[in-house]
Design a protein around this motif. Structure first.
Motif, PDB file in Angstrom:
ATOM      1  N   GLY A 104     100.270  21.605  75.999  1.00 34.15           N
ATOM      2  CA  GLY A 104     100.790  21.534  77.355  1.00 34.15           C
ATOM      3  C   GLY A 104     100.190  20.446  78.215  1.00 34.15           C
ATOM      4  O   GLY A 104     100.617  20.246  79.358  1.00 34.15           O
ATOM      5  N   ILE A 105      99.197  19.722  77.704  1.00 34.49           N
ATOM      6  CA  ILE A 105      98.586  18.618  78.447  1.00 34.49           C
ATOM      7  C   ILE A 105      99.169  17.304  77.941  1.00 34.49           C
ATOM      8  O   ILE A 105      99.136  17.022  76.741  1.00 34.49           O
ATOM      9  N   THR A 106      99.715  16.494  78.850  1.00 36.50           N
ATOM     10  CA  THR A 106     100.349  15.237  78.473  1.00 36.50           C
ATOM     11  C   THR A 106      99.446  14.050  78.787  1.00 36.50           C
ATOM     12  O   THR A 106      98.950  13.913  79.903  1.00 36.50           O
ATOM     13  N   MET A 107      99.230  13.222  77.773  1.00 33.39           N
ATOM     14  CA  MET A 107      98.484  11.973  77.939  1.00 33.39           C
ATOM     15  C   MET A 107      99.475  10.823  77.856  1.00 33.39           C
ATOM     16  O   MET A 107     100.383  10.839  77.022  1.00 33.39           O
ATOM     17  N   ASN A 108      99.315   9.827  78.713  1.00 30.29           N
ATOM     18  CA  ASN A 108     100.186   8.658  78.698  1.00 30.29           C
ATOM     19  C   ASN A 108      99.402   7.414  78.315  1.00 30.29           C
ATOM     20  O   ASN A 108      98.305   7.181  78.831  1.00 30.29           O
ATOM     21  N   MET A 109      99.963   6.637  77.403  1.00 30.51           N
ATOM     22  CA  MET A 109      99.387   5.349  77.044  1.00 30.51           C
ATOM     23  C   MET A 109     100.446   4.288  77.319  1.00 30.51           C
ATOM     24  O   MET A 109     101.531   4.311  76.735  1.00 30.51           O
ATOM     25  N   ASP A 110     100.148   3.374  78.235  1.00 35.10           N
ATOM     26  CA  ASP A 110     101.101   2.343  78.634  1.00 35.10           C
ATOM     27  C   ASP A 110     100.549   0.958  78.332  1.00 35.10           C
ATOM     28  O   ASP A 110      99.386   0.666  78.628  1.00 35.10           O
ATOM     29  N   ALA A 128     107.603  -7.259  78.170  1.00 29.89           N
ATOM     30  CA  ALA A 128     107.703  -6.203  77.162  1.00 29.89           C
ATOM     31  C   ALA A 128     106.787  -5.056  77.555  1.00 29.89           C
ATOM     32  O   ALA A 128     105.737  -5.264  78.165  1.00 29.89           O
ATOM     33  N   THR A 129     107.198  -3.833  77.210  1.00 34.03           N
ATOM     34  CA  THR A 129     106.410  -2.655  77.567  1.00 34.03           C
ATOM     35  C   THR A 129     106.433  -1.633  76.441  1.00 34.03           C
ATOM     36  O   THR A 129     107.339  -1.622  75.605  1.00 34.03           O
ATOM     37  N   MET A 130     105.428  -0.777  76.419  1.00 32.32           N
ATOM     38  CA  MET A 130     105.417   0.373  75.525  1.00 32.32           C
ATOM     39  C   MET A 130     104.800   1.548  76.252  1.00 32.32           C
ATOM     40  O   MET A 130     103.827   1.388  76.992  1.00 32.32           O
ATOM     41  N   ASN A 131     105.385   2.723  76.057  1.00 31.26           N
ATOM     42  CA  ASN A 131     104.828   3.955  76.606  1.00 31.26           C
ATOM     43  C   ASN A 131     104.765   5.002  75.510  1.00 31.26           C
ATOM     44  O   ASN A 131     105.751   5.226  74.803  1.00 31.26           O
ATOM     45  N   ALA A 132     103.607   5.608  75.340  1.00 28.38           N
ATOM     46  CA  ALA A 132     103.451   6.717  74.399  1.00 28.38           C
ATOM     47  C   ALA A 132     103.057   7.954  75.189  1.00 28.38           C
ATOM     48  O   ALA A 132     102.043   7.953  75.889  1.00 28.38           O
ATOM     49  N   ARG A 133     103.878   8.989  75.097  1.00 31.17           N
ATOM     50  CA  ARG A 133     103.578  10.275  75.732  1.00 31.17           C
ATOM     51  C   ARG A 133     103.064  11.213  74.646  1.00 31.17           C
ATOM     52  O   ARG A 133     103.761  11.493  73.674  1.00 31.17           O
ATOM     53  N   ILE A 134     101.826  11.669  74.815  1.00 26.80           N
ATOM     54  CA  ILE A 134     101.152  12.469  73.801  1.00 26.80           C
ATOM     55  C   ILE A 134     100.869  13.844  74.393  1.00 26.80           C
ATOM     56  O   ILE A 134     100.168  13.964  75.403  1.00 26.80           O
TER      57      ILE A 134
END
Length: 228
Positions: A147-153, A137-143
């Motif tokens: 204009g700055i993108t943060m990724n939480m995986d 199982a996986t989850m990705n949140a693109r925040i």
């Protein structure tokens, strides 16, 4: 960052607790069911208590959907987080939507940012056997902010059934299947480890231990109360 990581893993642990009474072998899915899980730190001191309540159950075709409400309180009894999410059950087992893992509390921390959450569900079949491999199982949140993108995986991989054991907790003694998986969370930094989870028919999760990459226990969770 530490608060975000703690909330994410607490939610992942606790959302695997409740399932469905009629269509799920392992997880009770009855309105009003209440479960309390106590979590402990690496020194075996109480870190938090999580209470789950099945607030409602609806049926759609051959599936049932439970609205779950979870409340996390710290060792001092003060509320840390409260969230509601859905769990879907069919005759094959349960699926937990990873889109629901991004709690309202985390959303408040990023309230001025555009957020897009995606992922794959946690799947638990009704029929388990020792040696069985389970889907990852996986989850990705693109925040996005200015204009700055943060990724939480978040990733749960190498999921498998490794044993059957009897476990005693303050809530009683339970015959359990033991599941193992590896975990990874990335958000600027990477947190890798593994976990072992004990689940019982008709009850759900009874115990969980989390380990660092060296195999040492970093936290644990125990079923301390169960009513339905």
């Amino acid at each position: 960052m530490k608060t975000i990581i703690t909330c994410i893993f607490a939610i992942i642990i606790t959302t695997t607790i409740i399932g469905q009474n009629d269509c799920s072998t392992f997880y009770p899915f009855k309105e009003g069911t209440k479960t309390e899980i106590t979590t402990y730190d690496k020194k075996n001191k109480v870190a938090a208590k999580v209470t789950y309540v099945v607030s409602s159950v609806s049926n759609n075709n051959l599936k049932s959907v439970a609205a779950m409400q979870s409340t996390i309180k710290g060792a001092d009894g003060n509320e840390i987080s409260q969230t509601t999410y859905n769990v879907t059950c069919s005759n094959d087992g349960i699926e937990i939507d990873f889109n629901s893992m991004f709690s309202p509390q985390l959303a408040m921390q990023f309230k001025d940012m555009e957020t897009d959450v995606s992922g794959t569900n946690i799947i638990l079949p009704n029929n388990l056997t020792v040696g069985q491999t389970l889907p990852e199982a996986t989850m990705n949140a693109r925040i996005n902010m200015s204009g700055i993108t943060m990724n939480m995986d978040v990733k749960m991989t190498n999921r498998k059934v490794v044993a059957q054991e009897s476990i005693t907790t303050p809530a009683g003694t339970f015959d359990c299947y033991v599941l193992e998986y590896t975990s990874e969370l990335k958000m600027g930094m990477s947190k890798k480890g593994s976990a072992k989870q004990w689940i019982a028919k008709g009850v759900g999760m009874v115990k969980q231990e989390d380990y660092n990459k060296r195999g040492k226990v970093t936290s644990s969770s125990l079923l301390t109360s169960f009513t339905k």
